[in-house]
Design an enzyme around this catalytic site. Structure first.
Site, mmCIF file in Angstrom:
data_model
loop_
_atom_site.group_PDB
_atom_site.id
_atom_site.type_symbol
_atom_site.label_atom_id
_atom_site.label_comp_id
_atom_site.label_asym_id
_atom_site.label_seq_id
_atom_site.Cartn_x
_atom_site.Cartn_y
_atom_site.Cartn_z
ATOM 1 N N ASP A 1 23.437 31.733 -43.363
ATOM 2 C CA ASP A 1 23.010 31.700 -44.767
ATOM 3 C C ASP A 1 23.763 30.577 -45.498
ATOM 4 O OD1 ASP A 1 21.770 32.618 -47.104
ATOM 5 O OD2 ASP A 1 23.394 34.038 -47.541
ATOM 6 N N ASP B 1 21.720 24.256 -46.236
ATOM 7 C CA ASP B 1 21.581 24.142 -47.683
ATOM 8 C C ASP B 1 22.056 22.756 -48.119
ATOM 9 O OD1 ASP B 1 21.651 24.221 -50.398
ATOM 10 O OD2 ASP B 1 22.895 26.023 -50.569
ATOM 11 N N HIS C 1 22.403 34.309 -57.431
ATOM 12 C CA HIS C 1 23.155 35.194 -56.535
ATOM 13 C C HIS C 1 24.000 36.155 -57.365
ATOM 14 C CE1 HIS C 1 22.880 31.863 -53.340
ATOM 15 N NE2 HIS C 1 22.180 32.872 -52.887
ATOM 16 N N GLY C 2 24.164 37.360 -56.884
ATOM 17 C CA GLY C 2 24.994 38.335 -57.598
ATOM 18 C C GLY C 2 24.173 39.061 -58.661
ATOM 19 N N GLY D 1 18.149 38.381 -54.161
ATOM 20 C CA GLY D 1 17.263 39.553 -54.240
ATOM 21 C C GLY D 1 17.852 40.733 -54.998
ATOM 22 N N ASN E 1 22.147 40.665 -50.652
ATOM 23 C CA ASN E 1 23.543 40.741 -50.224
ATOM 24 C C ASN E 1 24.335 41.672 -51.151
ATOM 25 O OD1 ASN E 1 26.091 40.285 -49.212
ATOM 26 N ND2 ASN E 1 26.198 38.125 -49.757
HETATM 27 P P1 13P Z 1 22.280 38.554 -53.768
HETATM 28 O O1 13P Z 1 23.728 38.650 -53.408
HETATM 29 O O2 13P Z 1 22.082 38.281 -55.198
HETATM 30 O O3 13P Z 1 21.499 39.712 -53.264
HETATM 31 O O4 13P Z 1 21.732 37.251 -53.017
HETATM 32 C C1 13P Z 1 21.713 37.200 -51.627
HETATM 33 C C2 13P Z 1 21.313 35.858 -51.132
HETATM 34 O O5 13P Z 1 20.517 35.167 -51.724
HETATM 35 C C3 13P Z 1 21.883 35.396 -49.865
HETATM 36 O O6 13P Z 1 21.613 34.072 -49.629
#
Ligand code: 13P
Length: 287
Positions: free
Chosen positions: A84, A105, A177-178, A209, A231
């Site tokens: 990732d 990335d 993210h987060g 997500g 995540n």
């Molecule tokens: P989150 O931690 O916001 O769920 O994002 C996960 C993600 O995009 C991993 O690349």
């Protein structure tokens, strides 16, 4: 056996559902995600950030653990092991270590450099049947030290990267993210629709997500998103369940301090979170 993410994502794109990428941190995380995928007959992608890779003692350790679990737990659904937000060097290391999928990335590079590096990795990984995710426009927020400023992707640049033969494309569309802040403007569906049109059959990836409302997830899938990364939500669920166990003093009752007991509520909480997401993404029964 680990598989590339290519077939599962092409099927998801054609079938208008999304496959979840769930990031792993340790044995409990990995086992919880694999068992849930098997119970729900869903394909699944295990995500590993470079930070989590270091934490878990390197990429070869992770490949050994995941392959071992697939055998020992009798996992029959398609499982991709995916880097990732990889750097160029990180992606090369994962390809050598036996990952079945990598993300490069290059969104922080000027577009020409992102194209050149992505192209090279597509050639290296492609020859080995390993899927490649590229990124255009940065995902906002911070994940494991990778900081993005939330730049919305340019649909023409997305097409240039998609044309390199990548398996899947992550495009910044206001996702973060987060946890999402209370004043978050939401996903930019106009841009997503333009990217989808320009990149045709390319499976699109929605990062960040955690905390995206169900209706937005469904709309994103209808506009071509076929992979959704989660995540933080598993981390929050694990932490909450573990906190409740300790606050209730259960670690002090009998052998409640046994790590197999202490970590069990968090493990079950991850399973419940993954189940909820797979149901929302529509991947249940699609293995
Ligand atoms: P989150 O931690 O916001 O769920 O994002 C996960 C993600 O995009 C991993 O690349």
């Amino acid at each position: 056996m680990l598989v590339s993410a290519k077939d599962m994502l092409n099927k998801a794109k054609a079938g208008k559902y999304a496959v979840g990428q769930f990031n792993i941190n340790n044995l409990e995380w990995t086992k919880a995600i694999l068992l849930t995928a098997e119970e729900l007959k869903s394909p699944v992608i295990l995500g590993v950030s470079e930070g989590a890779g270091k934490y878990m003692c390197g990429y070869t350790t992770i490949v050994g653990m995941v392959n071992g679990m697939i055998n020992e737990l009798g996992i029959t659904v398609p499982v991709a092991l995916h880097l990732d937000h990889g750097s160029y060097e990180g992606a090369k290391k994962c390809i050598e270590a036996g990952f079945s999928s990598v993300m490069f990335d290059g969104s922080h590079y000027p577009i020409d450099e992102n194209i050149a590096k992505t192209k090279e990795l597509v050639e290296t990984a492609g020859a080995l049947g390993i899927s490649v995710e590229a990124e255009v426009g940065a995902i906002g927020g911070e994940e494991d030290g990778v900081v993005g400023n939330g730049e919305v992707a340019d649909p023409d640049e997305c097409k240039m990267i998609a044309d390199l033969g990548v398996t899947m494309l992550a495009a910044g569309i206001g996702n973060i993210h987060g946890k999402y802040p209370a004043n978050w403007a939401g996903l930019n569906f106009d841009v997503l629709a333009q990217i989808s049109e320009k990149t045709a059959d390319m499976p699109l990836v929605l990062h960040g997500g955690t905390g995206i409302p169900a209706e937005m997830i469904q709309k994103a899938i209808s506009l071509g998103v076929s992979k959704i990364n989660v995540n933080t939500e598993c981390q929050l669920a694990f932490a909450e369940a573990t906190r409740k166990y300790v606050e209730a003093g259960k670690d002090l009752e009998g052998k409640g301090f046994d790590p197999r007991k202490l970590l069990a509520p968090g493990f079950e909480a991850i399973k419940a979170t993954v189940k909820e997401k797979m149901e929302l993404f529509g991947s249940v029964g699609k293995a």
